[in-house]
Scaffold this motif. Structure first.
Motif, short mmCIF file in Angstrom:
data_model
loop_
_atom_site.label_atom_id
_atom_site.label_comp_id
_atom_site.label_asym_id
_atom_site.label_seq_id
_atom_site.Cartn_x
_atom_site.Cartn_y
_atom_site.Cartn_z
N ILE A 60 -5.27 4.37 5.03
CA ILE A 60 -5.09 2.94 5.25
C ILE A 60 -4.96 2.20 3.93
O ILE A 60 -4.20 1.24 3.81
CB ILE A 60 -6.28 2.39 6.06
CG1 ILE A 60 -6.47 3.18 7.36
CG2 ILE A 60 -6.07 0.92 6.39
CD1 ILE A 60 -7.76 2.85 8.08
N HIS A 61 -5.70 2.64 2.93
CA HIS A 61 -5.65 2.05 1.58
C HIS A 61 -5.87 0.53 1.62
O HIS A 61 -5.01 -0.25 1.19
CB HIS A 61 -4.33 2.40 0.88
CG HIS A 61 -4.20 3.85 0.54
ND1 HIS A 61 -4.86 4.41 -0.54
CD2 HIS A 61 -3.52 4.85 1.15
CE1 HIS A 61 -4.57 5.71 -0.61
NE2 HIS A 61 -3.76 6.00 0.41
N LEU A 62 -7.01 0.16 2.16
CA LEU A 62 -7.36 -1.26 2.20
C LEU A 62 -7.40 -1.85 0.79
O LEU A 62 -7.83 -1.20 -0.16
CB LEU A 62 -8.73 -1.44 2.86
CG LEU A 62 -8.80 -1.11 4.36
CD1 LEU A 62 -10.23 -1.17 4.84
CD2 LEU A 62 -7.91 -2.06 5.16
N LEU A 73 1.40 10.58 8.56
CA LEU A 73 2.13 9.97 7.45
C LEU A 73 1.41 8.78 6.83
O LEU A 73 1.86 8.24 5.82
CB LEU A 73 3.52 9.52 7.91
CG LEU A 73 4.47 10.62 8.39
CD1 LEU A 73 5.81 10.02 8.80
CD2 LEU A 73 4.66 11.68 7.32
N GLY A 74 0.30 8.37 7.43
CA GLY A 74 -0.49 7.30 6.84
C GLY A 74 -0.11 5.93 7.38
O GLY A 74 1.03 5.67 7.74
N LEU A 75 -1.10 5.04 7.40
CA LEU A 75 -0.89 3.68 7.89
C LEU A 75 -0.65 2.71 6.73
O LEU A 75 -0.07 1.65 6.91
CB LEU A 75 -2.09 3.22 8.71
CG LEU A 75 -1.90 2.03 9.63
CD1 LEU A 75 -0.77 2.26 10.63
CD2 LEU A 75 -3.19 1.72 10.37
N GLY A 76 -1.10 3.09 5.54
CA GLY A 76 -0.92 2.24 4.37
C GLY A 76 0.06 2.85 3.38
O GLY A 76 0.78 3.79 3.69
N PRO A 107 4.82 -0.36 -2.44
CA PRO A 107 4.95 -0.70 -1.02
C PRO A 107 6.34 -0.36 -0.50
O PRO A 107 7.13 -1.24 -0.14
CB PRO A 107 4.69 -2.22 -1.02
CG PRO A 107 5.21 -2.68 -2.34
CD PRO A 107 4.91 -1.56 -3.30
N VAL A 108 6.64 0.91 -0.48
CA VAL A 108 7.97 1.36 -0.08
C VAL A 108 7.83 2.57 0.83
O VAL A 108 6.97 3.44 0.61
CB VAL A 108 8.83 1.71 -1.33
CG1 VAL A 108 8.19 2.80 -2.16
CG2 VAL A 108 10.25 2.11 -0.93
N ARG A 161 5.16 4.22 8.48
CA ARG A 161 3.72 4.20 8.79
C ARG A 161 3.52 4.83 10.17
O ARG A 161 4.36 4.67 11.05
CB ARG A 161 3.22 2.75 8.80
CG ARG A 161 3.40 2.01 7.48
CD ARG A 161 3.02 0.55 7.63
NE ARG A 161 3.41 -0.24 6.47
CZ ARG A 161 2.60 -0.60 5.48
NH1 ARG A 161 1.32 -0.21 5.53
NH2 ARG A 161 3.03 -1.32 4.47
N GLU A 162 2.41 5.54 10.32
CA GLU A 162 2.26 6.33 11.55
C GLU A 162 0.90 6.12 12.20
O GLU A 162 -0.14 6.08 11.54
CB GLU A 162 2.45 7.82 11.24
CG GLU A 162 2.30 8.72 12.46
CD GLU A 162 2.48 10.19 12.12
OE1 GLU A 162 1.62 10.99 12.54
OE2 GLU A 162 3.45 10.53 11.41
N ILE A 163 0.94 6.00 13.53
CA ILE A 163 -0.24 6.14 14.39
C ILE A 163 0.05 7.33 15.28
O ILE A 163 1.09 7.37 15.94
CB ILE A 163 -0.46 4.88 15.25
CG1 ILE A 163 -0.63 3.63 14.37
CG2 ILE A 163 -1.66 5.06 16.18
CD1 ILE A 163 -0.55 2.33 15.14
#
Length: 413
Positions: free
Chosen positions: A180-182, A379-382, A387-388, A394-396
């Protein structure tokens, strides 16, 4: 062994190499646009001073390690890093173009030697045209990746046949999010939209497979939003390498204080339905460095030994390399992240897209099936670094467990 040593040295020096190569890439693209596309004369000494000046500028603007912290400083820095990133891929396109046309020139030279009226000079103009087109295409693709590409979210549905899965868990659904990389490029508003999306899927269990946050300065704002994740069997998380960079104990304490998320750190939890159990195992990130994971986790044997034979086990491991060990233990499903699918990938027909993630993991993205064990690499949400996203949205992931029928456990996929 020589290859292993080379890879270690390469990744240790990766960011210094990026800064150096970026200056060269910027100058090559700038010189091509000015000299070839706009026909502006460039003096010979500029080709020496240009890359040096750009390298000094990059060191001042980006430091020695470009990344989320650097790109958050000012809008100028963020825009500049985007240009640098685009130039790196533009340089690759121009180099490929040059190699292809050099090969054509050699063929022409051979043909001319045999009496034809062709010469290497005949390929100069078409080489300039194709190089310019390639540079424009790369720029357009990355512009899309910085815009609509990095905003796109896909819900990937995966059905996993599990040997001896209790009938009570047949059809059990797990929503997996990862990386997520908040902070940095994931603020509260964007996070809230993702949380609502995940909750709307109606999964029985939600799993977060690491790299939850980059720093804790934003935690009082972002963690309560993350805490809105809700599922009947709860939300379970593990920590990734970025969480360890932030401070594993501090991240765990903040999650426990500000959310109801259960953090598994080299431990397991059992879910019960109709006197049957499904075991979720979560291990701390045990990477060698920021790129490489380990194939054997020292905590996993004890966790496996504590679970009765025949009961279904699901492993949460931030890095996918533990799939090798999971196969040896007969773990039914391993959920991982870490790679982001490279964030920028090249699609191929009938095979997985290629990206730099192939250099850091044997399992760069997607679903793998070996001897009845399944791995899914989210593949990650963040995003991180930039930011490319290009061909790596982005994946759920929505995973449905099914009782395996004879012959449908599958080979590698």
């Amino acid at each position: 062994m020589a290859l292993v040593r080379f890879k270690r040295a390469f990744w240790r020096s990766f960011f210094r190499l990026v800064i150096f190569t970026a200056a060269l890439a910027e100058w090559i693209c700038l010189a091509w646009v000015a000299g070839v596309m706009l026909a502006v004369p460039i003096p010979w000494f500029a080709h020496l001073l240009g890359p040096v000046g750009l390298h000094l500028l990059n060191r001042r603007v980006l430091g020695s390690r470009p990344g989320p912290a650097a790109t958050r400083r000012t809008p100028f820095v963020r825009a500049y890093v985007g240009v640098v990133f685009t130039c790196l891929f533009g340089m690759i396109a121009l180099l490929v173009n040059a190699v292809l046309w050099a090969a054509v020139a050699v063929v022409f030279a051979v043909v001319s030697h045999m009496g034809a009226s062709l010469s290497p000079a005949d390929v100069l103009w078409p080489a300039q045209v194709t190089g310019s087109v390639a540079l424009l295409v790369v720029s357009a693709l990355l512009a899309w990746g910085y815009g609509p590409g990095q905003r796109a979210v896909r819900v990937l549905e995966v059905e996993v046949p599990v040997h001896e899965l209790p009938s009570a868990f047949d059809g059990f659904r797990i929503a997996q999010i990862s990386d997520i990389h908040l902070g940095g490029f994931m603020d509260e508003e964007r996070l809230a939209a993702h949380i609502e999306h995940v909750n709307s899927l109606g999964a029985d269990l939600i799993c977060i497979t690491g790299d939850i946050t980059d720093g804790l300065d934003h935690a009082p704002r972002t963690f309560p939003v993350l805490g809105r994740l809700a599922a009947p069997d709860g939300v379970i998380a593990i920590l990734g390498n970025h969480d360890f960079y932030t401070g594993a104990d501090a991240v765990t304490a903040a999650l426990c204080e500000l959310t109801s998320i259960r953090v598994l750190r080299d431990e397991s939890v059992a879910l019960e339905r109709e006197h049957s159990r499904l075991h979720i195992l979560g291990v701390d990130d045990a990477g060698v460095d920021w790129t490489r994971g380990v194939r054997e986790h020292r905590a996993l044997p004890a966790l496996i030994e504590a679970i009765p034979d025949g009961e279904t086990r699901i492993l949460l491991s931030h890095r996918p390399e533990l799939f090798h060990q999971a196969i040896s233990f007969g773990i039914s499903l391993t959920l991982s992240g870490h790679t982001h699918g490279g964030q920028i990938a090249v699609p191929w027909p009938l095979r997985r897209p290629s990206s730099l993630a192939r250099f850091i993991s044997d399992f760069p993205r997607g679903t793998y099936r070996v001897n009845g064990s399944v791995l899914h690499v989210n593949l990650g949400l963040g995003v991180t670094g930039q930011p490319v996203r290009l061909f790596s949205p982005r994946e759920i992931t929505l995973i449905t467990l099914r009782r395996a029928q004879p012959g449908n456990e599958g080979a590698r996929s």
